[in-house]
Enzyme design. Sequence first.
Site, PDB file in Angstrom:
ATOM      1  N   LYS A  80      66.960  21.366  77.950  1.00 26.82           N
ATOM      2  CA  LYS A  80      67.589  21.575  76.639  1.00 26.82           C
ATOM      3  C   LYS A  80      69.088  21.262  76.707  1.00 26.82           C
ATOM      4  O   LYS A  80      69.843  21.976  77.362  1.00 26.82           O
ATOM      5  CB  LYS A  80      67.405  23.044  76.220  1.00 26.82           C
ATOM      6  CG  LYS A  80      67.862  23.297  74.807  1.00 26.82           C
ATOM      7  CD  LYS A  80      68.322  24.717  74.566  1.00 26.82           C
ATOM      8  CE  LYS A  80      69.774  24.936  74.817  1.00 26.82           C
ATOM      9  NZ  LYS A  80      70.704  24.235  73.917  1.00 26.82           N
ATOM     10  N   GLY A 106      77.064  26.352  82.105  1.00 24.09           N
ATOM     11  CA  GLY A 106      77.714  26.724  80.849  1.00 24.09           C
ATOM     12  C   GLY A 106      78.683  27.863  81.078  1.00 24.09           C
ATOM     13  O   GLY A 106      79.150  28.082  82.206  1.00 24.09           O
ATOM     14  N   SER A 107      78.935  28.611  80.023  1.00 22.61           N
ATOM     15  CA  SER A 107      79.975  29.641  80.101  1.00 22.61           C
ATOM     16  C   SER A 107      79.469  30.901  80.813  1.00 22.61           C
ATOM     17  O   SER A 107      78.267  31.170  80.853  1.00 22.61           O
ATOM     18  CB  SER A 107      80.443  30.002  78.694  1.00 22.61           C
ATOM     19  OG  SER A 107      79.371  30.576  77.993  1.00 22.61           O
ATOM     20  N   THR A 108      80.410  31.663  81.307  1.00 19.13           N
ATOM     21  CA  THR A 108      80.069  32.923  81.976  1.00 19.13           C
ATOM     22  C   THR A 108      79.422  33.894  80.979  1.00 19.13           C
ATOM     23  O   THR A 108      78.468  34.607  81.330  1.00 19.13           O
ATOM     24  CB  THR A 108      81.335  33.519  82.617  1.00 19.13           C
ATOM     25  OG1 THR A 108      81.746  32.618  83.661  1.00 19.13           O
ATOM     26  CG2 THR A 108      81.095  34.889  83.206  1.00 19.13           C
ATOM     27  N   THR A 129      77.508  33.235  78.389  1.00 23.54           N
ATOM     28  CA  THR A 129      76.087  32.882  78.206  1.00 23.54           C
ATOM     29  C   THR A 129      75.315  33.138  79.503  1.00 23.54           C
ATOM     30  O   THR A 129      74.161  33.578  79.468  1.00 23.54           O
ATOM     31  CB  THR A 129      75.939  31.408  77.762  1.00 23.54           C
ATOM     32  OG1 THR A 129      76.754  31.203  76.610  1.00 23.54           O
ATOM     33  CG2 THR A 129      74.512  31.055  77.429  1.00 23.54           C
ATOM     34  N   GLY A 130      75.948  32.893  80.632  1.00 24.06           N
ATOM     35  CA  GLY A 130      75.309  33.140  81.934  1.00 24.06           C
ATOM     36  C   GLY A 130      74.834  34.581  82.063  1.00 24.06           C
ATOM     37  O   GLY A 130      73.743  34.849  82.580  1.00 24.06           O
ATOM     38  N   GLU A 181      75.707  27.921  87.017  1.00 28.85           N
ATOM     39  CA  GLU A 181      77.025  27.305  87.279  1.00 28.85           C
ATOM     40  C   GLU A 181      77.877  27.616  86.057  1.00 28.85           C
ATOM     41  O   GLU A 181      77.635  27.091  84.969  1.00 28.85           O
ATOM     42  CB  GLU A 181      76.886  25.792  87.464  1.00 28.85           C
ATOM     43  CG  GLU A 181      76.109  25.377  88.698  1.00 28.85           C
ATOM     44  CD  GLU A 181      76.838  25.682  90.002  1.00 28.85           C
ATOM     45  OE1 GLU A 181      77.986  26.171  89.975  1.00 28.85           O
ATOM     46  OE2 GLU A 181      76.230  25.449  91.056  1.00 28.85           O
ATOM     47  N   CYS A 238      84.899  22.366  84.181  1.00 28.05           N
ATOM     48  CA  CYS A 238      84.812  23.694  84.800  1.00 28.05           C
ATOM     49  C   CYS A 238      85.769  23.826  85.975  1.00 28.05           C
ATOM     50  O   CYS A 238      86.334  24.883  86.200  1.00 28.05           O
ATOM     51  CB  CYS A 238      83.377  23.964  85.246  1.00 28.05           C
ATOM     52  SG  CYS A 238      82.689  22.670  86.274  1.00 28.05           S
ATOM     53  N   GLU A 243      89.997  31.266  80.522  1.00 29.89           N
ATOM     54  CA  GLU A 243      89.649  29.871  80.759  1.00 29.89           C
ATOM     55  C   GLU A 243      89.835  29.135  79.434  1.00 29.89           C
ATOM     56  O   GLU A 243      89.021  29.280  78.517  1.00 29.89           O
ATOM     57  CB  GLU A 243      88.177  29.753  81.207  1.00 29.89           C
ATOM     58  CG  GLU A 243      87.793  28.321  81.471  1.00 29.89           C
ATOM     59  CD  GLU A 243      86.292  28.090  81.651  1.00 29.89           C
ATOM     60  OE1 GLU A 243      85.482  28.744  80.980  1.00 29.89           O
ATOM     61  OE2 GLU A 243      85.942  27.220  82.466  1.00 29.89           O
TER      62      GLU A 243
HETATM   63  P1  NAD Z   1      77.778  27.634  76.540  1.00 29.56           P
HETATM   64  O1  NAD Z   1      77.504  28.709  77.492  1.00 29.56           O
HETATM   65  O2  NAD Z   1      78.273  27.979  75.189  1.00 29.56           O
HETATM   66  O3  NAD Z   1      76.504  26.723  76.300  1.00 29.56           O
HETATM   67  C1  NAD Z   1      75.827  26.093  77.376  1.00 29.56           C
HETATM   68  C2  NAD Z   1      74.379  25.905  76.987  1.00 29.56           C
HETATM   69  O4  NAD Z   1      73.756  27.176  76.840  1.00 29.56           O
HETATM   70  C3  NAD Z   1      74.153  25.150  75.692  1.00 29.56           C
HETATM   71  O5  NAD Z   1      73.059  24.279  75.871  1.00 29.56           O
HETATM   72  C4  NAD Z   1      73.807  26.271  74.724  1.00 29.56           C
HETATM   73  O6  NAD Z   1      73.012  25.850  73.634  1.00 29.56           O
HETATM   74  C5  NAD Z   1      73.027  27.224  75.612  1.00 29.56           C
HETATM   75  N1  NAD Z   1      72.964  28.612  75.155  1.00 29.56           N
HETATM   76  C6  NAD Z   1      73.822  29.275  74.356  1.00 29.56           C
HETATM   77  N2  NAD Z   1      73.423  30.560  74.176  1.00 29.56           N
HETATM   78  C7  NAD Z   1      72.286  30.710  74.891  1.00 29.56           C
HETATM   79  C8  NAD Z   1      71.411  31.800  75.136  1.00 29.56           C
HETATM   80  N3  NAD Z   1      71.616  33.010  74.618  1.00 29.56           N
HETATM   81  N4  NAD Z   1      70.347  31.612  75.941  1.00 29.56           N
HETATM   82  C9  NAD Z   1      70.133  30.418  76.528  1.00 29.56           C
HETATM   83  N5  NAD Z   1      70.925  29.328  76.317  1.00 29.56           N
HETATM   84  C10 NAD Z   1      71.991  29.473  75.515  1.00 29.56           C
HETATM   85  O7  NAD Z   1      78.822  26.672  77.316  1.00 29.56           O
HETATM   86  P2  NAD Z   1      79.550  25.384  76.765  1.00 29.56           P
HETATM   87  O8  NAD Z   1      80.594  25.826  75.799  1.00 29.56           O
HETATM   88  O9  NAD Z   1      78.537  24.371  76.357  1.00 29.56           O
HETATM   89  O10 NAD Z   1      80.248  24.842  78.089  1.00 29.56           O
HETATM   90  C11 NAD Z   1      81.510  25.246  78.504  1.00 29.56           C
HETATM   91  C12 NAD Z   1      81.422  26.219  79.651  1.00 29.56           C
HETATM   92  O11 NAD Z   1      80.635  25.673  80.699  1.00 29.56           O
HETATM   93  C13 NAD Z   1      82.763  26.498  80.299  1.00 29.56           C
HETATM   94  O12 NAD Z   1      82.891  27.875  80.562  1.00 29.56           O
HETATM   95  C14 NAD Z   1      82.721  25.740  81.602  1.00 29.56           C
HETATM   96  O13 NAD Z   1      83.585  26.220  82.594  1.00 29.56           O
HETATM   97  C15 NAD Z   1      81.278  25.854  81.950  1.00 29.56           C
HETATM   98  N6  NAD Z   1      80.883  24.786  82.856  1.00 29.56           N
HETATM   99  C16 NAD Z   1      80.585  25.113  84.150  1.00 29.56           C
HETATM  100  C17 NAD Z   1      80.258  24.124  85.051  1.00 29.56           C
HETATM  101  C18 NAD Z   1      79.938  24.455  86.478  1.00 29.56           C
HETATM  102  O14 NAD Z   1      79.347  23.628  87.158  1.00 29.56           O
HETATM  103  N7  NAD Z   1      80.258  25.633  86.967  1.00 29.56           N
HETATM  104  C19 NAD Z   1      80.208  22.789  84.627  1.00 29.56           C
HETATM  105  C20 NAD Z   1      80.503  22.495  83.315  1.00 29.56           C
HETATM  106  C21 NAD Z   1      80.828  23.511  82.432  1.00 29.56           C
END
Ligand code: NAD
Length: 479
Positions: free
Chosen positions: A174, A225-227, A229-230, A247, A281, A378
């Site tokens: 996704k 993605g973001s912490t 959401t993680g 990540e 990131c 961040e």
């Molecule tokens: P995000 O967490 O908003 O979204 C990432 C993904 O998660 C998207 O596909 C989104 O639709 C999905 N998502 C959102 N809510 C969800 C839920 N409740 N359950 C499951 N999936 C859900 O992040 P973003 O804004 O797309 O990306 C930016 C962030 O990603 C920054 O914090 C950046 O540091 C981090 N990032 C980390 C790495 C790494 O390798 N550590 C690499 C790139 C980006």
Amino acid sequence: MTIDFNSDYKMTIGGVLVQTDETFNVINPATEEVIAKAPEASQAQFEEAVAAAKRAFPSWSARPSEERRALVSKIGDLVEKHADAFMHLLTKEQGKGRAGAEWEIGGSSIWCHEIAKQTLDPEMAESGEPDRSIETHRVPLGVVGGITPWNFPVLLAIWKIAPALATGNTMVLKPSPYTPLCTLKLGELLNQILPAGVLNVVSGGNELGAWLTSHPDVRKISFTGSTATGRKIMQACSSNLKRITLELGGNDPAIVMPDVDPKAAAKELFWASFQNSAQFCVAAKRVYVHEDIYDEFAKEITEYAATIKVGDGSQQGTDLGPIQNKMQYDKLQDLMADAKASDLSFLTGGEFPEGKGYFMPITIIDNPPETSRVVVEEAFGPVLPLLKFKDIDDVIVRANDTEYGLAASVWSNDLTTARSIADRIEAGTVWINEVHSFSPHVAFGGHKQSGVGIENALDGLAEYTNSRTIYTNHGAIGQ
Ligand code: NAD
């Protein structure tokens, strides 16, 4: 069969290209124009994607590893063959310029070729008895869910697809709703070579991610993605104890020692911070400069910033593109308003231009308090705090004083001192006199709240497997 990258975006489910009743707009961040309508998966279509992946698993996982890995390598060939089309579409939906797109698409194909070379060979343990053997094999998990962000949509998808498929798993992928187009086309392209159901690509909003993380037939989630959401994903995955690789975000410190040439270091640190418009990131997000060279470094990085062109990534001569989406642009406007209200001193930038596009100027802030939002948060956009330090112990405490621990860098001509600093930084990757080096064969992962688990290298590959140990007693029973 040729693929039109400019229209007709469909999901790939069970080997079939699928359209939906509902769609959502995908916007070019440089122009704010709607460039496509992406399919919005219904719950039934999502269920079918998981079911298709589940159905495909027995035969895919039974295939010899060499055959699976040959197909993963072929994914790299296909990406390479369609590199121009991917780069063009990536610039349109993500905003990045040509050089950034080349880095991402080139890296994607290299990753497939290199991951395809990796194997997790069985380990034999010594039983101490001649007629017994003990072997540990790595076996695939089943259906893996991949969830990716909008900053490097293709490369980060490949970081999941290649190891998941090579180890014998099937996948439901996704992409971010802000950048679904390249990933949908990737699904369509790979459908030409992969058996039906091995890779399913579905698009939709965040709720689609939540369906994936809570589905009982999904055995693992690999998320970038973001912490924030993680944390939600970790909680959702507890329902059936899914394996997770997370990540997440970072607030990477860079420490610049007084023995470097300020001009040369300023240029290096500029790109360490602002690559991909700082939507990275592992961007250097706090640059600590020794007080002996602080003023000169500040002058040099500000002068270098003035030579950089921010604009539409599709225009020649653009060095840095726009902020990828309105949500992130609004967050950055809020952060700048706070910086102004706090009377922080700007070396450059801070004023958002009028007109179309989510553009933000390169912004550098002069030695703000350690507790200011631009230091603690961040930003994930082109705003960089420069911070002054005098004492090594003090700067290490400040560098580590964050919930994040993704990466860091140390800049010095005294490699012994640089190394002693690197050894004390709480981060998954520390670069000395370089930055942003990655390899399919080198572990990447975060400390603290920057992540759980590892991507890349054999450790990353192993995260897509369970171990199965077989004890065999070779003596005949009852004789
Ligand atoms: P995000 O967490 O908003 O979204 C990432 C993904 O998660 C998207 O596909 C989104 O639709 C999905 N998502 C959102 N809510 C969800 C839920 N409740 N359950 C499951 N999936 C859900 O992040 P973003 O804004 O797309 O990306 C930016 C962030 O990603 C920054 O914090 C950046 O540091 C981090 N990032 C980390 C790495 C790494 O390798 N550590 C690499 C790139 C980006």
